[in-house]
Design a protein around this motif. Structure first.
Motif, PDB file in Angstrom:
ATOM      1  N   SER A  37      -8.979  60.444  -9.675  1.00 12.42           N
ATOM      2  CA  SER A  37      -9.522  59.099  -9.707  1.00 12.42           C
ATOM      3  C   SER A  37     -10.854  59.054 -10.524  1.00 12.42           C
ATOM      4  O   SER A  37     -11.353  58.311 -11.018  1.00 12.42           O
ATOM      5  CB  SER A  37      -9.699  58.323  -8.281  1.00 12.42           C
ATOM      6  N   ARG A  38     -11.460  60.246 -10.576  1.00  8.32           N
ATOM      7  CA  ARG A  38     -12.679  60.518 -11.318  1.00  8.32           C
ATOM      8  C   ARG A  38     -12.438  60.624 -12.738  1.00  8.32           C
ATOM      9  O   ARG A  38     -13.439  60.474 -13.310  1.00  8.32           O
ATOM     10  CB  ARG A  38     -13.369  61.785 -10.551  1.00  8.32           C
ATOM     11  N   MET A  44     -16.902  59.104 -18.790  1.00  9.35           N
ATOM     12  CA  MET A  44     -17.290  60.502 -17.913  1.00  9.35           C
ATOM     13  C   MET A  44     -16.352  61.476 -18.257  1.00  9.35           C
ATOM     14  O   MET A  44     -15.054  61.300 -17.967  1.00  9.35           O
ATOM     15  CB  MET A  44     -17.044  59.963 -16.270  1.00  9.35           C
ATOM     16  N   SER A  45     -17.038  62.491 -18.812  1.00  9.70           N
ATOM     17  CA  SER A  45     -15.957  63.512 -19.180  1.00  9.70           C
ATOM     18  C   SER A  45     -16.328  64.736 -18.749  1.00  9.70           C
ATOM     19  O   SER A  45     -15.695  65.508 -18.157  1.00  9.70           O
ATOM     20  CB  SER A  45     -16.326  63.771 -21.031  1.00  9.70           C
ATOM     21  N   ILE A  46     -17.562  65.140 -19.002  1.00 13.42           N
ATOM     22  CA  ILE A  46     -18.103  66.599 -18.554  1.00 13.42           C
ATOM     23  C   ILE A  46     -18.069  66.885 -16.927  1.00 13.42           C
ATOM     24  O   ILE A  46     -17.564  67.738 -16.350  1.00 13.42           O
ATOM     25  CB  ILE A  46     -19.412  67.043 -18.830  1.00 13.42           C
ATOM     26  N   LEU A  56      -5.147  68.506 -23.794  1.00 18.87           N
ATOM     27  CA  LEU A  56      -4.240  67.255 -24.138  1.00 18.87           C
ATOM     28  C   LEU A  56      -3.311  67.181 -25.097  1.00 18.87           C
ATOM     29  O   LEU A  56      -2.379  66.440 -25.111  1.00 18.87           O
ATOM     30  CB  LEU A  56      -5.291  66.132 -24.218  1.00 18.87           C
ATOM     31  N   GLN A  57      -3.519  68.156 -26.020  1.00 20.44           N
ATOM     32  CA  GLN A  57      -2.517  68.321 -27.265  1.00 20.44           C
ATOM     33  C   GLN A  57      -1.403  68.907 -26.765  1.00 20.44           C
ATOM     34  O   GLN A  57      -0.473  68.444 -27.397  1.00 20.44           O
ATOM     35  CB  GLN A  57      -3.364  69.049 -28.475  1.00 20.44           C
ATOM     36  N   PHE A  63      -3.267  58.400 -17.542  1.00 20.02           N
ATOM     37  CA  PHE A  63      -4.363  58.051 -16.825  1.00 20.02           C
ATOM     38  C   PHE A  63      -5.678  59.142 -16.852  1.00 20.02           C
ATOM     39  O   PHE A  63      -6.263  59.063 -15.936  1.00 20.02           O
ATOM     40  CB  PHE A  63      -3.771  57.654 -15.438  1.00 20.02           C
ATOM     41  N   ILE A  64      -5.785  59.318 -17.989  1.00 16.93           N
ATOM     42  CA  ILE A  64      -7.067  60.108 -18.297  1.00 16.93           C
ATOM     43  C   ILE A  64      -7.906  59.139 -19.201  1.00 16.93           C
ATOM     44  O   ILE A  64      -7.609  58.846 -20.523  1.00 16.93           O
ATOM     45  CB  ILE A  64      -7.034  61.353 -19.141  1.00 16.93           C
ATOM     46  N   GLN A  65      -9.063  58.883 -18.834  1.00 10.47           N
ATOM     47  CA  GLN A  65     -10.266  57.941 -19.415  1.00 10.47           C
ATOM     48  C   GLN A  65      -9.417  56.792 -19.940  1.00 10.47           C
ATOM     49  O   GLN A  65      -9.478  56.377 -21.328  1.00 10.47           O
ATOM     50  CB  GLN A  65     -10.718  58.937 -20.432  1.00 10.47           C
TER      51      GLN A  65
END
Length: 306
Positions: A37-38, A44-46, A56-57, A63-65
């Protein structure tokens, strides 16, 4: 007709879940549902250890960012959207991967959410006002008194979770935990739950190293960019709230970093307390090779198919 399988990778923070999930996605030629959930928030990335661009490639993640810290989004929204996405994935493949350390979000997909009584908005507003005036500590104490069982496993540093448990307990006059573990919803997949674990000292060492790396990668700058919105619930989380105290002049930077490590270690402990209650999880040492885990999954699936 073949069964659908959801390969669910869980475990404490910094244990290596993302790496394993990507290996499994490549092996089974499928995509990944993130139940962390974060990692939902674009800004918010780092501080949330979002998978790198390279990761990601290699394997498509969902459900990422995908939302903003200013959006209203809860576990019920996630359950609805993630189940819909899984139905789409299962049209082309009998396998999907889910990965994350947010136990409630994982549970919502595997078993559905529990029913809770309706809460008047006034009750929630009163608790939110108390939080704004007095901070999280009095609410934590109230939860410990009203529902000691949930207090042991809850992310009590998360005001949303604490307030949610309190409002249900206050309105119903029953502990929030008494509403948990209701009959499971029927799903169109069979879960295969893979847990990664290590000795506590190793987990804590990995957490400390990760926090140091986050600081080198620019976590302080990320917190500075978000400082003006620090009142938002999404930002009241480990890695940001400690740095906000530094930016407010309340703590030194050294203290803030030390607090991030301490609070992350506490979070990992709560994660393991939650997951270890689930007897359906097959636990592996974090050093176990992806190939060994793949072989276990294939054997498990063969048992279901026979």
């Amino acid at each position: 007709m073949k069964n659908n399988y959801l390969l669910n990778v869980i475990g404490p923070t910094a244990i290596g879940k993302t790496s394993l999930a990507i290996k499994l996605a490549k092996k089974f030629n499928t995509e990944i549902i993130s139940a962390d959930s974060r990692q939902f928030y674009k800004e918010m990335s780092i501080g949330t250890a979002v998978p790198s661009a390279e990761e990601l490639q290699v394997a498509k993640h969902h459900f990422i960012q995908h939302i903003s810290i200013e959006d209203s989004y809860n576990v019920g929204d996630f359950e609805t959207e993630a189940i819909q996405k899984l139905e789409e994935l299962f049209q082309n493949n009998n396998f999907a991967i889910m990965v994350g350390g947010s136990g409630l979000y994982t549970k919502s997909i595997l078993h559905g959410l529990d029913y809770f009584p309706e809460v008047p908005s006034e009750t929630r507003q009163d608790l939110n006002k108390k939080f704004e005036k007095e901070g999280i500590a009095p609410l934590q104490e109230q939860l410990k008194k009203l529902d000691p069982e949930y207090y042991k496993i809850a992310d009590v540093e998360n005001p949303q979770r604490v307030i949610r448990a309190l409002e249900v307990a206050i309105v119903s006059e029953k502990p929030y935990s008494s509403y948990l573990n209701q009959p499971k919803k029927q799903r169109n997949f069979i879960p295969v739950n893979i847990g990664l674990d290590a000795d506590r000292e190793i987990i804590y060492e990995r957490i400390n190293r990760r926090v140091d790396l986050m600081m080198k990668e620019g976590l302080l700058e990320e917190a500075e960019n978000l400082f003006s919105k620090r009142q938002l619930n999404a930002l009241n989380t480990v890695g940001y709230k400690e740095l906000f105290r530094f930016l407010e002049g309340k703590d030194s930077l050294e203290t803030a970093v030390s607090e991030i490590k301490k609070n992350t270690r506490r979070f990992a402990k709560r994660q393991l307390t939650w997951f270890r209650k689930d007897t359906d999880i097959h636990w592996f040492n974090f050093k176990t090779t992806g190939k060994e885990i793949q072989q276990f999954i294939e054997t498990k699936i063969k048992d279901y198919e026979d």
